[in-house]
Enzyme design. Sequence first.
Site, PDB file in Angstrom:
ATOM      1  CB  SER A 160      -0.919   0.078   1.047  1.00  0.00           C
ATOM      2  OG  SER A 160      -1.688   1.438   1.420  1.00  0.00           O
ATOM      3  CB  VAL A 207       8.335   0.761   3.748  1.00  0.00           C
ATOM      4  CG1 VAL A 207       9.251  -0.147   2.802  1.00  0.00           C
ATOM      5  CG2 VAL A 207       8.907   0.555   5.177  1.00  0.00           C
ATOM      6  CB  CYS A 208       4.862   1.368   0.198  1.00  0.00           C
ATOM      7  SG  CYS A 208       4.188  -0.446   0.846  1.00  0.00           S
ATOM      8  CB  ALA A 209       5.117   6.544   0.934  1.00  0.00           C
TER       9      ALA A 209
END
Length: 178
Positions: free
Chosen positions: A54, A59-61
Amino acid sequence: MAITHLKGEEVKLTGNEINVSDVAPIVKIVGQDLNEIQVGGEKGCAQVLVVVPSLDTPVCAAEARKFNEEAVKLDNIEVVVASMDLPFAMGRFCTTEGIENLKVGSDFRNKELATAYGVLIENGALRGVAARAVFVINASGVVVYKEICNEITQEPNYDAAFEAAKEATNTSCCGTCQ
């Protein structure tokens, strides 16, 4: 069956396990504008398929920002970030973060990408979303690099992914990649 980890706990993945030298399955995900984005298969240019759980996590961002930053340095390569986020949320994220050098797409409708690439989380707290993974696909549609991150909360090996992407480029571009 492939596995990964979430904060040290084993997480099983389900779907069709894709490996280096396999033909990358052609699947459709939903773009920010609700139109479909096709990934996988032969496109006449290399593809970097970045799969994240997501974009609404730090971390994904960070990973999306890093691939966005590097995408402008890669010629003849299409970079796509896929998650289970709704297209509207992805659009807000891209606007807020200035993501404009890659495509983002959602696998929320049928989990087609996560299933076809074997990264759908089967158990645990994140059951039903995709694990963190990177696939590099050459212009002929063959997977030349695969990384399923051993720990979902950690970023991938950027250097290895970018090196594989550079090696996967084809000198004759069809002009459809961004």
